[in-house]
Design an enzyme around this catalytic site. Structure first.
Site, mmCIF file in Angstrom:
data_model
loop_
_atom_site.group_PDB
_atom_site.id
_atom_site.type_symbol
_atom_site.label_atom_id
_atom_site.label_comp_id
_atom_site.label_asym_id
_atom_site.label_seq_id
_atom_site.Cartn_x
_atom_site.Cartn_y
_atom_site.Cartn_z
ATOM 1 N NE ARG A 51 42.203 45.860 45.015
ATOM 2 C CZ ARG A 51 42.614 46.849 45.463
ATOM 3 N NH1 ARG A 51 42.297 47.081 46.718
ATOM 4 N NH2 ARG A 51 43.271 47.930 44.531
ATOM 5 C CG ASP A 53 37.989 42.059 51.608
ATOM 6 O OD1 ASP A 53 38.528 42.694 50.932
ATOM 7 O OD2 ASP A 53 36.778 42.627 52.034
ATOM 8 C CE1 TYR A 111 32.057 39.200 45.691
ATOM 9 C CE2 TYR A 111 30.664 40.429 44.584
ATOM 10 C CZ TYR A 111 31.819 39.842 44.858
ATOM 11 O OH TYR A 111 32.786 40.454 44.411
ATOM 12 N NE ARG A 198 33.409 40.259 55.235
ATOM 13 C CZ ARG A 198 34.468 40.687 55.564
ATOM 14 N NH1 ARG A 198 35.572 40.999 54.619
ATOM 15 N NH2 ARG A 198 35.100 40.680 56.845
#
Length: 250
Positions: A51, A53, A111, A198
């Site tokens: 997933r 966000d 990422y 994050r």
């Protein structure tokens, strides 16, 4: 029945994340609607590598789905993109083995997070990079990031409401360097926890702002306590950049 893998890119700005949610616009929902249109009203479910966000982007998300339609990969790309909104694009399609699984067969992910820092925000990057006005100590941030390398329990860098029990992950590479007037943070590993990237970025920003010493990163990791890490960085700077498989389907 055949199984197909797709590599897709999307701008997450107008989405409430990847996963289907009632009464909300999601990436999964628009993909499944596109497939339903192609299949003349038959609902087709898709499975993703993971997933993202709300507000998070993807350069190379991977999904799979099953279909009784026999089409060449190039025709699938064309058909899907005709039915998708212009902020979601299917870039590659491949027919794969019937046991291929976009999520369970991943071997690693990469990422990237972009930070634009300067007195004046870049209006064209407001949905795609985090703007920070104050100067940042980039060497200190680079030093702090190196503590993340290797295998650790990343409980301190995981959202406290996660249901995942095993929080041990291995980070293979990490870097932070200037790129086109922005700071580009890149991290690759065998897996990531909810909000992990994050929270790491938020902590590194506090190091760069002089609120923390770079060596605190080691203490934060050892604490295994979310309260010791920094704030969760906003979503718009984050991109799912690459998904790895032992047998690359593309």
């Amino acid at each position: 029945m055949a199984r197909y893998a797709c590599k897709l890119a999307y701008d997450g700005t107008e989405y409430s994340g990847y996963q289907v949610q009632p009464q909300k616009r999601t990436v999964q929902a628009v993909i499944e609607q596109a497939l339903t249109n192609i299949h003349k009203g038959e609902h087709i479910s898709v499975t993703a590598s993971g997933r993202t966000d709300a507000g998070v982007h993807a350069k190379a998300q991977v999904i799979h789905f099953d279909s009784h339609l026999q089409m060449a990969p190039s025709n699938w790309i064309q058909a899907l993109n005709v039915h998708l909104p212009n902020d979601v694009v299917v870039e590659e399609v491949s027919e794969v083995a019937e046991d291929f699984h976009a999520r369970f067969h991943t071997t690693g992910k990469e990422y990237r997070y972009y930070i634009h820092h300067g007195e004046v925000p870049n209006v064209f990057r407001r949905h795609h990079a985090l703007h920070i006005k104050q100067p940042l100590d980039v060497p200190a941030m680079q030093t702090a990031a190196q503590y993340l390398l290797g295998t650790h329990d990343f409980s301190a860098f995981c959202a406290s409401n996660t249901a995942v029990v095993d929080k041990v992950r291995t980070i293979a590479s990490v870097s932070l360097h200037p790129n086109g007037g922005e700071l580009e943070f890149t991290i690759a590993g065998n897996g990531f926890l909810y909000n992990m990237v994050r929270i790491i970025v938020g902590t590194l920003i506090e190091v760069g702002s002089g609120k923390r010493d770079a060596r605190e990163m080691e203490t934060i990791l050892a604490s295994k306590d979310r309260a010791f890490a920094g704030k969760t960085a906003p979503a718009q700077g984050l991109y799912l950049w690459q998904v790895d498989y032992e047998n690359n389907p593309f």
